[in-house]
Write a protein that holds these residues in place. Structure first.
Motif, short mmCIF file in Angstrom:
data_model
loop_
_atom_site.label_atom_id
_atom_site.label_comp_id
_atom_site.label_asym_id
_atom_site.label_seq_id
_atom_site.Cartn_x
_atom_site.Cartn_y
_atom_site.Cartn_z
N SER A 1 2.73 15.62 4.17
CA SER A 1 3.03 14.16 3.66
C SER A 1 3.38 14.52 2.25
O SER A 1 3.49 16.13 1.83
N LEU A 2 3.57 13.18 1.66
CA LEU A 2 4.56 13.26 0.11
C LEU A 2 3.15 12.89 -0.90
O LEU A 2 2.82 11.89 -1.13
N ALA A 3 2.91 13.14 -1.87
CA ALA A 3 1.97 12.42 -3.09
C ALA A 3 2.81 12.28 -4.25
O ALA A 3 3.38 13.24 -5.00
N VAL A 4 3.08 10.95 -4.47
CA VAL A 4 3.75 10.06 -5.28
C VAL A 4 2.41 10.00 -6.49
O VAL A 4 2.01 8.46 -6.64
N THR A 5 2.95 10.06 -8.12
CA THR A 5 2.13 10.09 -9.20
C THR A 5 2.48 8.54 -9.45
O THR A 5 3.69 8.35 -9.79
N ILE A 6 1.55 7.42 -9.30
CA ILE A 6 1.74 6.42 -10.33
C ILE A 6 1.40 5.76 -11.16
O ILE A 6 -0.23 6.00 -10.79
N GLU B 1 2.59 -9.27 4.25
CA GLU B 1 3.73 -8.27 3.43
C GLU B 1 4.10 -7.47 3.61
O GLU B 1 4.67 -7.19 2.82
N LEU B 2 3.86 -6.22 4.42
CA LEU B 2 4.71 -5.17 5.13
C LEU B 2 5.72 -5.40 5.03
O LEU B 2 7.10 -4.99 5.16
N GLY B 3 5.53 -6.85 6.12
CA GLY B 3 6.82 -7.15 6.88
C GLY B 3 7.76 -7.81 5.79
O GLY B 3 8.96 -7.29 6.15
N GLU B 4 6.86 -8.30 4.86
CA GLU B 4 7.89 -8.46 3.65
C GLU B 4 9.27 -7.85 3.34
O GLU B 4 9.47 -7.74 2.90
N LEU B 5 7.96 -6.72 3.11
CA LEU B 5 9.18 -5.35 1.72
C LEU B 5 9.55 -4.72 2.91
O LEU B 5 10.58 -4.14 2.06
N LEU B 6 9.78 -4.71 4.30
CA LEU B 6 10.23 -3.69 5.46
C LEU B 6 11.70 -4.87 5.55
O LEU B 6 12.63 -3.68 5.02
N ALA B 7 11.07 -6.47 5.93
CA ALA B 7 12.81 -7.21 5.33
C ALA B 7 13.84 -6.69 4.17
O ALA B 7 14.97 -6.94 3.89
N GLU B 8 13.02 -6.66 2.70
CA GLU B 8 12.97 -6.20 1.43
C GLU B 8 13.81 -4.82 1.49
O GLU B 8 15.46 -5.04 0.80
N LEU B 9 13.40 -4.40 2.22
CA LEU B 9 13.41 -3.13 2.25
C LEU B 9 14.99 -2.57 3.30
O LEU B 9 16.32 -2.00 2.23
N ARG C 1 3.12 -2.27 -3.97
CA ARG C 1 4.25 -1.69 -3.51
C ARG C 1 4.49 -0.35 -3.19
O ARG C 1 4.48 0.08 -2.06
N ALA C 2 4.00 0.32 -4.03
CA ALA C 2 4.07 1.87 -3.63
C ALA C 2 2.73 2.28 -2.29
O ALA C 2 3.19 2.76 -1.76
N TYR C 3 1.85 1.62 -2.85
CA TYR C 3 0.30 1.44 -1.54
C TYR C 3 1.06 1.24 -0.07
O TYR C 3 1.24 1.39 0.69
N PHE D 1 13.23 1.07 -6.10
CA PHE D 1 12.29 0.40 -5.40
C PHE D 1 11.50 -0.21 -6.06
O PHE D 1 10.98 -1.53 -5.68
N ILE D 2 10.61 0.25 -6.01
CA ILE D 2 8.85 0.07 -6.46
C ILE D 2 9.31 -0.42 -7.88
O ILE D 2 8.19 -1.35 -8.19
N ASN D 3 9.98 -0.52 -8.43
CA ASN D 3 10.21 -0.76 -10.00
C ASN D 3 10.59 -2.65 -9.65
O ASN D 3 10.68 -3.20 -11.19
N MET D 4 11.17 -3.21 -8.35
CA MET D 4 12.24 -4.32 -8.33
C MET D 4 10.79 -5.20 -8.50
O MET D 4 11.28 -6.58 -8.75
N GLY D 5 9.11 -4.68 -7.99
CA GLY D 5 8.93 -6.36 -7.89
C GLY D 5 7.29 -5.84 -9.04
O GLY D 5 7.72 -5.09 -10.44
N SER D 6 6.38 -6.81 -9.30
CA SER D 6 5.84 -7.14 -10.72
C SER D 6 4.76 -6.18 -10.48
O SER D 6 4.30 -5.35 -11.02
N ASP D 7 4.34 -6.23 -9.10
CA ASP D 7 2.82 -4.91 -9.22
C ASP D 7 3.65 -3.27 -8.61
O ASP D 7 3.41 -3.82 -6.87
N LYS D 8 3.81 -2.95 -9.18
CA LYS D 8 4.14 -1.50 -8.55
C LYS D 8 2.95 -0.65 -7.48
O LYS D 8 3.41 -0.27 -7.05
N ARG D 9 1.80 -0.63 -7.98
CA ARG D 9 0.95 -0.19 -7.36
C ARG D 9 1.25 -0.73 -5.58
O ARG D 9 0.56 -0.20 -5.12
#
Lengths: 202, 240
Positions: free
Chosen positions: B234-239, B164-172, B194-196, B184-192
């Motif tokens: 580090s960067l914290a982003v609230t999902i 899944e990481l490989g797929e996401l990197l390829a997409e990016l 993708r963010a993770y 980018f996060i909102n492109m997929g169905s499961d936002k959480r």
């Protein structure tokens, strides 16, 4: 006192020491009600016995009354174990403070206590900057505040902290300051006399 | 409202402010003349008897009583400080070397003795408490059995995450340039998820992050070269 009673007292004293020394709170020491809960209603007697025993090894129990309820309310008072004798200059290496930090603590506390416990932080800093650079003073004040010797407020007031109230005898410190010049000159005179004696002997 | 009433209230508020300053900033409580203040209070309350003035008057009286308490404490503490004043202490500090200052402190200082490590007694008590705890339900046991008895299950999960990481990197990477984080996060169905997963790519240096501190916008891009330097921020982003 029978052997059995003595054994019980010894056990209770050991419990009291464990409670006071190894309290799990952020602050050291333990409240009277916590001692009462573990040792029973006769806990002041046990603390007295413990105090006599500790004095043999240079320690003592210090009871600090709650400022709101006064010295009569032992339940609210806080119990600590402190050194009973003054430290020597050679001991300070093991305390984790530098000579300069302790000099800053000494000067600050004496100044604050002479002003009834608090003064404007700016005023204290200016006084300390006559001896040390600003960065040194700020670092020391910050560290001493974290350790509880001093208390800084948002209004820019510096006052004595909880640890000072427990560890420092206000009158002793002010007396020591009052005799600072005379103490030094008498020490110098003694040193001079000693050296004169030494010279004569040789 | 008459001008006299307004002036009286302003005066009372000023008194409250001054008395409050003495308390909060621990100023000399004798810097205020309490008797003349009380006389003035009496004048005001005899002249104005509306509710607001009376309540302000009560507040002022309370502040006066606090300052009187401070004055009492001040006298008591002055007496116990042997009437050694700050000026004298100041001159002593100026005229003494650090060693003498420390020597003076040592005469009055009795440090607290405290144990800061775990004792055998505490360990034993902790151990007894641990033994006395009831065993948790079967879910915990199953988890333990999974860990011990089915090591293959973890390998399967790990390979799935890697895929899944490989797929996401390829997409990016296919995006080419910088893309808005949230787009980018909102492109997929499961936002959480993708963010993770993206957070992993960022931590591993496989994705770059840029933050516009003025607008707060976050931009991401596939890294051209994986950085070997350790990430120190580090960067914290609230999902949502």
């Amino acid at each position: 006192m029978s052997g059995e009673d003595l054994g019980k007292l010894e056990k209770k004293m050991a419990q009291a020491v464990a409670l006071i020394l190894a309290s799990g709170h952020r602050l050291p020491g333990v409240r009277g009600w916590e001692l009462r809960r573990r040792l029973g209603k006769n806990f002041p007697k046990i603390i007295n016995s413990l105090d006599s025993r500790l004095k043999q090894i240079g320690l003592r129990v210090k009871i600090v009354p709650d400022p709101e309820t006064g010295p009569e309310d032992l339940d609210r008072a806080r119990f600590y174990i402190v050194l009973s004798d003054p430290l020597a200059l050679s001991d300070i290496q093991t305390l984790g403070y530098s000579l300069d930090e302790l000099a800053i603590l000494s000067a600050t506390l004496a100044y604050l206590l002479a002003k009834n416990g608090s003064a404007a932080e700016k005023e204290v800093m200016e006084m300390l900057e006559t001896k040390y650079p600003r960065w040194r003073v700020e670092a020391a004040i910050e560290r001493l505040s974290r350790r509880g010797y001093l208390n800084r407020t948002e209004e820019g007031v510096l006052s004595v902290g909880w640890r000072t109230l427990v560890e420092v005898d206000r009158q002793e410190l002010l007396k020591a300051f009052a005799s600072l010049g005379t103490m030094e000159s008498s020490e110098k005179e003694t040193e001079k006399a000693d050296s004169e004696v030494d010279e004569r002997e040789y | 409202m008459s001008r006299v009433v307004r002036v009286s209230r302003e005066e009372l508020m000023r008194m409250i402010s001054i008395l409050g300053e003495i308390e909060s900033r621990r100023l000399d409580p004798f810097s205020v003349d309490v008797s003349s203040l009380l006389a003035r209070l009496r004048e005001i309350i005899e002249r104005e008897r509306d509710v607001e003035t009376i309540s302000l008057d009560a507040e002022t009286l309370y502040r006066v009583s606090v300052v009187l308490g401070l004055q009492q404490r001040w006298i008591r503490e002055r007496a116990s400080s042997l009437f050694i004043d700050a000026g004298m202490v100041y001159s002593k500090i100026i005229g003494s070397d650090p060693k003498s200052l420390v020597a003076a402190l040592l005469q009055a200082w009795r440090p607290i003795v405290r144990l800061e490590q775990v004792s055998v007694d505490l360990l034993l008590r902790g151990y007894q408490h641990f033994l006395s705890r009831p065993t948790r339900g079967s879910a915990g046991l199953e988890g333990a059995q999974l860990a011990v008895g089915k090591p293959g299950a973890y390998a399967a999960i790990e390979s799935q995450i890697s895929r899944e990481l490989g797929e996401l990197l390829a997409e990016l990477s296919s995006m080419g340039s910088w893309v808005r984080y949230w787009d980018f996060i909102n492109m997929g169905s499961d936002k959480r998820v993708r963010a993770y997963l993206l957070s992993y790519l960022i931590s591993r240096g496989e994705a770059d992050v840029r933050i516009n501190s003025l607008t707060g916008e976050i931009w991401v891009k596939a890294a051209e070269k994986v950085s070997e330097e350790p990430r120190t921020t580090s960067l914290a982003v609230t999902i949502g």
